[in-house]
Design an enzyme around this catalytic site. Structure first.
Site, PDB file in Angstrom:
ATOM      1  N   THR A   1       0.859  -1.173   0.000  1.00 52.08           N
ATOM      2  CA  THR A   1       0.000   0.000   0.000  1.00 52.08           C
ATOM      3  C   THR A   1       0.901   1.230   0.000  1.00 52.08           C
ATOM      4  O   THR A   1       1.890   1.286   0.724  1.00 52.08           O
ATOM      5  CB  THR A   1      -0.955   0.011   1.206  1.00 52.08           C
ATOM      6  OG1 THR A   1      -1.717   1.213   1.161  1.00 52.08           O
ATOM      7  CG2 THR A   1      -0.245  -0.096   2.545  1.00 52.08           C
ATOM      8  N   HIS A   2       0.580   2.174  -0.894  1.00 56.03           N
ATOM      9  CA  HIS A   2       1.416   3.369  -1.064  1.00 56.03           C
ATOM     10  C   HIS A   2       0.536   4.603  -0.915  1.00 56.03           C
ATOM     11  O   HIS A   2      -0.552   4.657  -1.502  1.00 56.03           O
ATOM     12  CB  HIS A   2       2.077   3.342  -2.456  1.00 56.03           C
ATOM     13  CG  HIS A   2       2.946   4.518  -2.715  1.00 56.03           C
ATOM     14  ND1 HIS A   2       4.199   4.667  -2.140  1.00 56.03           N
ATOM     15  CD2 HIS A   2       2.755   5.635  -3.458  1.00 56.03           C
ATOM     16  CE1 HIS A   2       4.725   5.813  -2.529  1.00 56.03           C
ATOM     17  NE2 HIS A   2       3.884   6.415  -3.330  1.00 56.03           N
TER      18      HIS A   2
HETATM   19  C1  GRF Z   1       1.237   4.089   5.182  1.00 52.45           C
HETATM   20  O1  GRF Z   1       0.610   5.287   4.756  1.00 52.45           O
HETATM   21  C2  GRF Z   1       1.970   3.448   4.042  1.00 52.45           C
HETATM   22  O2  GRF Z   1       1.335   3.627   2.795  1.00 52.45           O
HETATM   23  C3  GRF Z   1       3.260   4.230   4.062  1.00 52.45           C
HETATM   24  O3  GRF Z   1       3.585   4.382   5.420  1.00 52.45           O
HETATM   25  C4  GRF Z   1       2.369   4.375   6.154  1.00 52.45           C
HETATM   26  C5  GRF Z   1       2.471   3.286   7.188  1.00 52.45           C
HETATM   27  O4  GRF Z   1       1.539   3.571   8.157  1.00 52.45           O
HETATM   28  N1  GRF Z   1       4.292   3.521   3.347  1.00 52.45           N
HETATM   29  P1  GRF Z   1       1.282   2.470   9.326  1.00 52.45           P
HETATM   30  O5  GRF Z   1       2.648   1.990   9.786  1.00 52.45           O
HETATM   31  O6  GRF Z   1       0.463   1.368   8.728  1.00 52.45           O
HETATM   32  O7  GRF Z   1       0.525   3.243  10.379  1.00 52.45           O
END
Ligand code: GRF
Length: 201
Positions: free
Chosen positions: A109-110
């Site tokens: 997820t990005h």
């Molecule tokens: C997410 O927004 C992901 O897309 C990005 O870093 C964030 C991680 O958030 N790479 P978490 O650790 O799941 O709270």
């Protein structure tokens, strides 16, 4: 279906998956069997431990090469025999061995609308660019950086008063829902990847 989730930070996407699975039960179609990280002492690992899940840490600096780190990560994940591996804020680029083993069943997820703003600072880059909308992308990981076939995207408006953390928080509200929905559908329905197209049955 068995999920291994990889984290590097607060783990709120992991938490969203754990909460959805707890609420939905077996009907969700998947369960998290282990959580891995590239560093110690992060909230994401604490969340896993609170959920009673096995965890593992593979730190690049503990290995004499990036390749041996990649091999160790591959083995650590493989030990849990996952059907699907989920990168939820995992901040390392995996290598050839990992992709050989889990390519095609490794999603990331990005926090931007790929192909715009790939890389480690997607939120900051969209803000700096003056984008009016941004969002999040769930995609299969390929041998590029944030370049694999897109499964789903969510749009988030950028507000004039946004700074990086405010915008990132708003993106994460959409991202967590999108990830839970996509992982559940992939697990329950099965899917095919045809070039850049993902077909979920
Ligand atoms: C997410 O927004 C992901 O897309 C990005 O870093 C964030 C991680 O958030 N790479 P978490 O650790 O799941 O709270």
């Amino acid at each position: 279906k068995r999920l291994v989730v990889l984290v590097s930070g607060s783990g709120t996407n992991l938490q969203a998956l754990l909460d959805a699975i707890a609420e939905t039960g077996p009907a969700y179609g998947a369960e998290v069997v282990a959580v891995g990280a590239d560093r110690d002492g992060i909230e994401g690992l604490a969340r896993a431990e609170r959920a009673g899940l096995p965890t593992f840490v593979c730190r690049v600096k503990d290995y004499d090469s990036r390749e041996s780190w990649d091999a160790a990560l591959t083995e650590a994940v493989a030990a849990y025999e996952p059907d699907l591996v989920v990168s939820a804020g995992f901040m390392k680029i995996v290598g050839k061995e990992f992709l050989a083993r889990f390519g095609g069943r490794f999603v990331n997820t990005h926090p931007a609308l790929l192909p715009s703003f790939p890389g480690a600072h997607g939120v900051r880059d969209a803000l700096a660019y003056g984008a009016k909308v941004t969002g999040c992308t769930v995609h299969f990981v390929d041998d590029g950086v944030d370049t694999g076939p897109i499964i789903a995207q969510g749009v988030v408006e950028v507000r004039d008063e946004d700074d990086e953390s405010a915008l990132h928080e708003r993106i994460k509200e959409v991202e967590r829902r999108l990830l839970v929905e996509v992982v559940g559908r992939l697990a329950r329905n099965g899917y095919r990847i045809e070039g850049r197209k993902v077909v979920i049955q």
